[in-house]
Motif scaffolding. Structure first.
Motif, PDB file in Angstrom:
ATOM      1  N   LEU A 258       0.635  -1.373  -0.052  1.00  0.00           N
ATOM      2  CA  LEU A 258       0.410   0.021  -0.234  1.00  0.00           C
ATOM      3  C   LEU A 258       0.927   1.091   0.021  1.00  0.00           C
ATOM      4  CD1 LEU A 258      -2.729  -1.070   2.840  1.00  0.00           C
ATOM      5  CD2 LEU A 258      -2.783  -1.070   0.059  1.00  0.00           C
ATOM      6  N   ASN A 259       1.642   1.549   0.797  1.00  0.00           N
ATOM      7  CA  ASN A 259       2.650   2.627   0.825  1.00  0.00           C
ATOM      8  C   ASN A 259       3.303   2.456  -0.544  1.00  0.00           C
ATOM      9  OD1 ASN A 259       2.940   4.603   2.943  1.00  0.00           O
ATOM     10  ND2 ASN A 259       4.038   2.542   4.237  1.00  0.00           N
ATOM     11  N   SER A 260       3.545   1.594  -1.451  1.00  0.00           N
ATOM     12  CA  SER A 260       4.160   1.883  -2.780  1.00  0.00           C
ATOM     13  C   SER A 260       4.243   2.710  -3.256  1.00  0.00           C
ATOM     14  CB  SER A 260       4.755   0.425  -2.854  1.00  0.00           C
ATOM     15  OG  SER A 260       3.129   0.072  -4.036  1.00  0.00           O
ATOM     16  N   ALA A 261       2.880   2.654  -2.882  1.00  0.00           N
ATOM     17  CA  ALA A 261       1.965   3.756  -4.388  1.00  0.00           C
ATOM     18  C   ALA A 261       2.312   4.910  -4.055  1.00  0.00           C
ATOM     19  CB  ALA A 261       0.633   4.008  -4.229  1.00  0.00           C
ATOM     20  N   GLY A 262       2.129   5.871  -2.861  1.00  0.00           N
ATOM     21  CA  GLY A 262       2.728   7.330  -2.946  1.00  0.00           C
ATOM     22  C   GLY A 262       4.384   7.030  -2.940  1.00  0.00           C
ATOM     23  N   ASP A 281     -10.763  -5.926 -10.912  1.00  0.00           N
ATOM     24  CA  ASP A 281     -10.285  -4.513 -10.924  1.00  0.00           C
ATOM     25  C   ASP A 281      -9.445  -4.635  -9.768  1.00  0.00           C
ATOM     26  OD1 ASP A 281     -12.143  -3.487 -12.898  1.00  0.00           O
ATOM     27  OD2 ASP A 281     -12.992  -2.850 -11.386  1.00  0.00           O
ATOM     28  N   ALA A 282      -9.617  -5.427  -8.290  1.00  0.00           N
ATOM     29  CA  ALA A 282      -8.671  -5.302  -7.316  1.00  0.00           C
ATOM     30  C   ALA A 282      -7.684  -6.763  -7.723  1.00  0.00           C
ATOM     31  CB  ALA A 282      -9.530  -6.202  -5.866  1.00  0.00           C
ATOM     32  N   ARG A 283      -7.663  -7.267  -8.752  1.00  0.00           N
ATOM     33  CA  ARG A 283      -6.835  -8.079  -8.808  1.00  0.00           C
ATOM     34  C   ARG A 283      -5.580  -7.396  -9.615  1.00  0.00           C
ATOM     35  NH1 ARG A 283     -10.572 -13.099 -10.859  1.00  0.00           N
ATOM     36  NH2 ARG A 283     -10.256 -14.412  -8.727  1.00  0.00           N
ATOM     37  N   VAL A 284      -6.242  -7.064 -10.565  1.00  0.00           N
ATOM     38  CA  VAL A 284      -5.683  -5.345 -11.496  1.00  0.00           C
ATOM     39  C   VAL A 284      -4.913  -4.299 -10.929  1.00  0.00           C
ATOM     40  CG1 VAL A 284      -5.844  -3.568 -13.096  1.00  0.00           C
ATOM     41  CG2 VAL A 284      -6.956  -5.980 -13.594  1.00  0.00           C
ATOM     42  N   ARG A 285      -5.326  -3.784  -9.003  1.00  0.00           N
ATOM     43  CA  ARG A 285      -4.760  -3.026  -8.671  1.00  0.00           C
ATOM     44  C   ARG A 285      -3.925  -3.508  -8.556  1.00  0.00           C
ATOM     45  NH1 ARG A 285     -10.850  -0.392  -8.252  1.00  0.00           N
ATOM     46  NH2 ARG A 285     -10.841   1.388 -10.324  1.00  0.00           N
ATOM     47  N   LEU A 286      -3.931  -4.482  -7.774  1.00  0.00           N
ATOM     48  CA  LEU A 286      -2.911  -5.458  -6.530  1.00  0.00           C
ATOM     49  C   LEU A 286      -1.921  -5.544  -7.464  1.00  0.00           C
ATOM     50  CD1 LEU A 286      -2.380  -6.634  -4.180  1.00  0.00           C
ATOM     51  CD2 LEU A 286      -3.256  -8.390  -4.500  1.00  0.00           C
ATOM     52  N   GLU A 287      -1.895  -5.977  -8.486  1.00  0.00           N
ATOM     53  CA  GLU A 287      -0.618  -6.458  -9.573  1.00  0.00           C
ATOM     54  C   GLU A 287       0.404  -5.146 -10.353  1.00  0.00           C
ATOM     55  OE1 GLU A 287       0.359  -8.490 -14.443  1.00  0.00           O
ATOM     56  OE2 GLU A 287      -1.676  -8.785 -12.726  1.00  0.00           O
ATOM     57  N   ARG A 288      -1.408  -3.260 -10.128  1.00  0.00           N
ATOM     58  CA  ARG A 288       0.103  -2.592 -10.251  1.00  0.00           C
ATOM     59  C   ARG A 288       1.039  -2.739  -8.514  1.00  0.00           C
ATOM     60  NH1 ARG A 288      -3.986   1.558 -10.517  1.00  0.00           N
ATOM     61  NH2 ARG A 288      -4.503   1.013 -12.454  1.00  0.00           N
ATOM     62  N   LEU A 289       0.563  -2.142  -8.156  1.00  0.00           N
ATOM     63  CA  LEU A 289       1.051  -2.003  -6.412  1.00  0.00           C
ATOM     64  C   LEU A 289       1.732  -2.785  -6.281  1.00  0.00           C
ATOM     65  CD1 LEU A 289      -2.073  -1.851  -3.601  1.00  0.00           C
ATOM     66  CD2 LEU A 289      -1.006   0.267  -5.197  1.00  0.00           C
ATOM     67  N   GLN A 290       2.269  -3.936  -6.296  1.00  0.00           N
ATOM     68  CA  GLN A 290       3.192  -4.915  -6.675  1.00  0.00           C
ATOM     69  C   GLN A 290       4.601  -4.502  -7.608  1.00  0.00           C
ATOM     70  OE1 GLN A 290       0.485  -8.842  -7.650  1.00  0.00           O
ATOM     71  NE2 GLN A 290       2.617  -9.511  -6.775  1.00  0.00           N
ATOM     72  N   GLY A 291       3.770  -3.930  -8.560  1.00  0.00           N
ATOM     73  CA  GLY A 291       5.047  -3.413 -10.004  1.00  0.00           C
ATOM     74  C   GLY A 291       5.862  -2.314  -8.855  1.00  0.00           C
ATOM     75  N   PHE A 292       4.695  -1.153  -8.229  1.00  0.00           N
ATOM     76  CA  PHE A 292       5.792  -0.305  -7.617  1.00  0.00           C
ATOM     77  C   PHE A 292       6.130  -0.204  -6.792  1.00  0.00           C
ATOM     78  CE2 PHE A 292       1.465   2.470  -8.055  1.00  0.00           C
ATOM     79  CZ  PHE A 292       1.849   3.030  -9.789  1.00  0.00           C
ATOM     80  N   THR A 294       8.085  -3.341  -6.862  1.00  0.00           N
ATOM     81  CA  THR A 294       9.664  -4.266  -6.676  1.00  0.00           C
ATOM     82  C   THR A 294      10.368  -3.030  -7.231  1.00  0.00           C
ATOM     83  OG1 THR A 294       8.215  -5.940  -7.441  1.00  0.00           O
ATOM     84  CG2 THR A 294      10.628  -5.631  -8.877  1.00  0.00           C
ATOM     85  N   ARG A 295       9.461  -1.762  -7.784  1.00  0.00           N
ATOM     86  CA  ARG A 295      10.307  -0.998  -7.799  1.00  0.00           C
ATOM     87  C   ARG A 295      11.333  -0.274  -6.954  1.00  0.00           C
ATOM     88  NH1 ARG A 295       9.666   4.281 -11.077  1.00  0.00           N
ATOM     89  NH2 ARG A 295       7.518   3.740 -10.700  1.00  0.00           N
ATOM     90  N   ARG A 296      10.278   0.262  -6.347  1.00  0.00           N
ATOM     91  CA  ARG A 296      10.971   0.695  -4.168  1.00  0.00           C
ATOM     92  C   ARG A 296      11.557  -0.265  -4.248  1.00  0.00           C
ATOM     93  NH1 ARG A 296      10.655  -1.604   0.352  1.00  0.00           N
ATOM     94  NH2 ARG A 296       8.817  -2.427   0.035  1.00  0.00           N
ATOM     95  N   LYS A 297      11.666  -1.520  -3.629  1.00  0.00           N
ATOM     96  CA  LYS A 297      12.893  -2.248  -3.004  1.00  0.00           C
ATOM     97  C   LYS A 297      14.396  -2.006  -4.122  1.00  0.00           C
ATOM     98  CE  LYS A 297      10.035  -5.824  -1.923  1.00  0.00           C
ATOM     99  NZ  LYS A 297       9.466  -7.211  -2.127  1.00  0.00           N
ATOM    100  N   GLU A 298      14.051  -2.025  -5.350  1.00  0.00           N
ATOM    101  CA  GLU A 298      15.635  -1.497  -6.282  1.00  0.00           C
ATOM    102  C   GLU A 298      15.661  -0.605  -6.311  1.00  0.00           C
ATOM    103  OE1 GLU A 298      13.512  -2.210 -10.040  1.00  0.00           O
ATOM    104  OE2 GLU A 298      13.584  -4.319  -9.741  1.00  0.00           O
ATOM    105  N   ILE A 299      15.382   0.735  -6.164  1.00  0.00           N
ATOM    106  CA  ILE A 299      15.792   1.912  -6.177  1.00  0.00           C
ATOM    107  C   ILE A 299      16.308   2.535  -4.161  1.00  0.00           C
ATOM    108  CG2 ILE A 299      14.964   4.364  -5.254  1.00  0.00           C
ATOM    109  CD1 ILE A 299      13.212   3.593  -7.405  1.00  0.00           C
ATOM    110  N   GLU A 300      15.444   1.539  -3.323  1.00  0.00           N
ATOM    111  CA  GLU A 300      15.766   1.433  -1.928  1.00  0.00           C
ATOM    112  C   GLU A 300      16.993   1.108  -1.772  1.00  0.00           C
ATOM    113  OE1 GLU A 300      14.862  -1.574   1.791  1.00  0.00           O
ATOM    114  OE2 GLU A 300      13.164  -0.677   0.703  1.00  0.00           O
ATOM    115  N   GLU A 301      17.447  -0.333  -2.399  1.00  0.00           N
ATOM    116  CA  GLU A 301      18.615  -0.593  -1.581  1.00  0.00           C
ATOM    117  C   GLU A 301      19.996  -0.295  -2.311  1.00  0.00           C
ATOM    118  OE1 GLU A 301      21.643  -3.740  -0.787  1.00  0.00           O
ATOM    119  OE2 GLU A 301      19.117  -3.837  -0.511  1.00  0.00           O
ATOM    120  N   LYS A 302      19.800   1.023  -3.479  1.00  0.00           N
ATOM    121  CA  LYS A 302      20.864   1.722  -4.211  1.00  0.00           C
ATOM    122  C   LYS A 302      21.282   2.627  -3.655  1.00  0.00           C
ATOM    123  CE  LYS A 302      21.918   3.720  -8.417  1.00  0.00           C
ATOM    124  NZ  LYS A 302      21.601   5.420  -8.183  1.00  0.00           N
ATOM    125  N   ILE A 303      19.760   3.205  -2.688  1.00  0.00           N
ATOM    126  CA  ILE A 303      20.388   4.092  -2.002  1.00  0.00           C
ATOM    127  C   ILE A 303      21.177   3.906  -0.455  1.00  0.00           C
ATOM    128  CG2 ILE A 303      19.506   6.046  -0.858  1.00  0.00           C
ATOM    129  CD1 ILE A 303      17.265   6.461  -3.125  1.00  0.00           C
TER     130      ILE A 303
END
Length: 530
Positions: A258-262, A281-292, A294-303
């Protein structure tokens, strides 16, 4: 120096866990009435009047889990009573935090504005609302400033004149109480227990103490979670292949999603997920949050790696910064840096406007809000609580701010915590039984101020140690202590241990279910070779 811990028996463990609950285990019947909040009746009457007169209502939330859930609760309520409102979650990058002057053009024309999980520091925005003829109701749980915003009503349990008996509640709980008050005033049939399934998520994610009313609200919320008809919850349980949810599932899986979207784009995506009208709709929107996420984890590790290289080990309070570090992850990076060095840490991102913006996270011994508040003169913006802060300052003030923090820390004589506050004592393997795990389960759900019992056993022999998992980053063990043998696992580690090695281990006791059978297993926290 070896730290001495008390020996633990079933009787002493039960006594220690009971000491966490001065009032015992509360039930929903023990919840204070909504009217215990200062201005709750005033706020309720104004909203009822707006509904009766078909006035235009706007809702302002926040981009963290508490703000997202608070917004969702209010949206859900107004949908149930079939009254249209406009809701806005400020964008972290464009709008900044909460109700701000930047949002005023978007709410001009509204008769009534309600904030959830923000607003207590919105002095300038409140003035603008008044100038525009907008009545403002603030519901917030953060620490009030000396000067309060000019608002029609302020519902915040931390106001000096508020009679609500519990200070440590989150924004979603106050939103829940406002809904309960409106339900009674409007005489509508709404099951307030169903709303607790989302309130529980916010309490856990906002790291509220799982004691007093918080414990019962989370406990009942998690029970409702498993029976929920909300498409978002059904989609999450489906993704996890689970029929129910624990406080750990919320803290480590759902809350980051949930936090990853913001953090990465816009928190409206999290609200849209939680308010999904059907499972598709919930499945599609959850998949979008998963994408956010994944990207959050990659950026967070680098920083995190870049931040750790900057740390001066002599500093009492760590302050690091980077050019265009992603503002959405600096809070998580601060928590990781603080954990590694066991010191309060502030991580800042420098933008092209000459401003450093970021977050701070503290450790057990230090009130970071109090500490930073003493250096407030160097800051442009500042808010938060003892464990976490948000701030911004001009680059030319950075060195003075950093030096001032070190001096303030020294003045307050904070003492780093040498003992692990979660470790209850020494447990003999002979005491580890299903009776023990049964006792522990009675005190669930676990979280802040009611942590899962952690134990230490000394002079344990490793009988077997082997890697597991597809990338071999986990270890499984067989341990022996005074003639008793137990299995154990340690996740995400590069350490290796030879059979026959004597060690001290700290761990949690877990019931493991496999092929219809249950067994006892140690979840290893730390291993020290002797």
């Amino acid at each position: 120096m070896r730290i001495e811990y008390p020996n633990i028996t079933l009787e002493s463990l039960e006594r220690l866990l009971n000491e966490r609950f001065n009032e015992g285990f509360l039930t929903l019947r023990d919840l204070p009435l909504p009217s215990a909040f200062k201005d709750m009746v005033k706020a309720t009457n104004r909203i009822v009047k707006a509904i009766q007169n078909r006035e235009k209502i706007a809702l302002i939330g926040d981009y963290d889990v508490d703000g997202v859930v608070s917004t969702t609760l209010m949206v859900r309520f107004f949908e149930e009573i079939d009254y249209p409102i406009e809701w806005i979650i400020p964008n972290r990058f464009k709008d900044g935090y909460g109700l701000s002057s930047q949002l005023i053009p978007r709410i001009v024309g509204s008769d009534l504005v309600i904030t959830v999980d923000n607003g207590i520091s919105a002095i300038e925005a409140a003035k603008r609302c008044k100038e525009e003829g907008i009545d403002l109701i603030i519901t917030d749980h953060h620490i009030p400033t000396e000067i309060l915003p000019e608002a029609y009503a302020i519902v915040n349990q931390k106001q000096d004149t508020c009679t609500f008996p519990y200070h440590e509640v989150c924004g979603a709980q106050i939103a829940w109480y406002l809904i309960a008050s409106l339900k009674n005033a409007l005489d509508v049939k709404i099951d307030m227990v169903r709303y607790l399934e989302l309130v529980a998520v916010a309490i856990i994610a906002d790291i509220m103490p799982l004691q007093h009313i918080n414990r019962v609200m989370v406990k009942r919320g998690l029970e409702a979670f498993s029976k929920s008809n909300l498409p978002a919850i059904r989609a999450f349980l489906e993704l996890r292949q689970q029929s129910e949810c624990s406080s750990e599932d919320i803290a480590f899986i759902l809350a980051p999603l949930l936090n990853s979207a913001g953090r990465m784009e816009d928190a409206m995506h999290a609200v849209e997920f939680l308010t999904s009208k059907n499972i598709y709709d919930a499945r599609v929107r959850l998949e979008r949050l998963q994408g956010f996420n994944t990207r959050r984890k990659e950026i967070e590790e680098k920083i995190t790696q870049e931040a750790l290289k900057q740390v001066n080990p002599e500093d009492r309070v760590i302050v690091v910064w980077g050019e265009e570090w992603h503002e959405g992850v600096v809070g998580i990076v601060a928590a990781r840096v603080a954990r590694v060095h066991q010191k309060p840490a502030i991580v800042l991102s420098y933008n092209e406007k000459g401003i450093l913006k970021g977050s701070g996270r503290s450790v057990e011994c230090c009130d970071l809000f109090e500490l930073t508040n003493a250096c407030r003169g160097y800051l442009e913006k500042f808010g938060g609580h003892s464990a976490a802060i948000g701030l911004s300052l001009r680059k030319e003030n950075l060195l003075s701010f950093k030096n001032s923090l070190q001096e303030e820390y020294k003045k307050r004589a904070y003492r780093p915590q040498k003992m692990d506050p979660e470790l209850l004592g020494i447990l003999d393997f002979s005491c580890i039984s299903f009776e023990l795990t049964g006792l522990i389960k009675r005190f669930e759900p676990f979280g802040e101020k009611n942590t899962k019992p952690k134990f230490i056993t000394r002079n344990v022999r490793i009988i077997e140690s082997a890697t597991m998992g597809k990338d071999h980053t986990h270890l499984r063990f067989t341990f022996e202590h005074n003639g008793s043998f137990l299995k154990g696992v340690k996740f995400k580690t590069t350490e290796r241990f030879e059979a026959g090695t004597l060690v001290d281990i700290t761990y949690f006791v877990n019931e493991n279910y496999f092929n219809g059978k249950s067994s006892l297993q140690l979840l290893i926290d730390n291993i020290v070779k002797l």
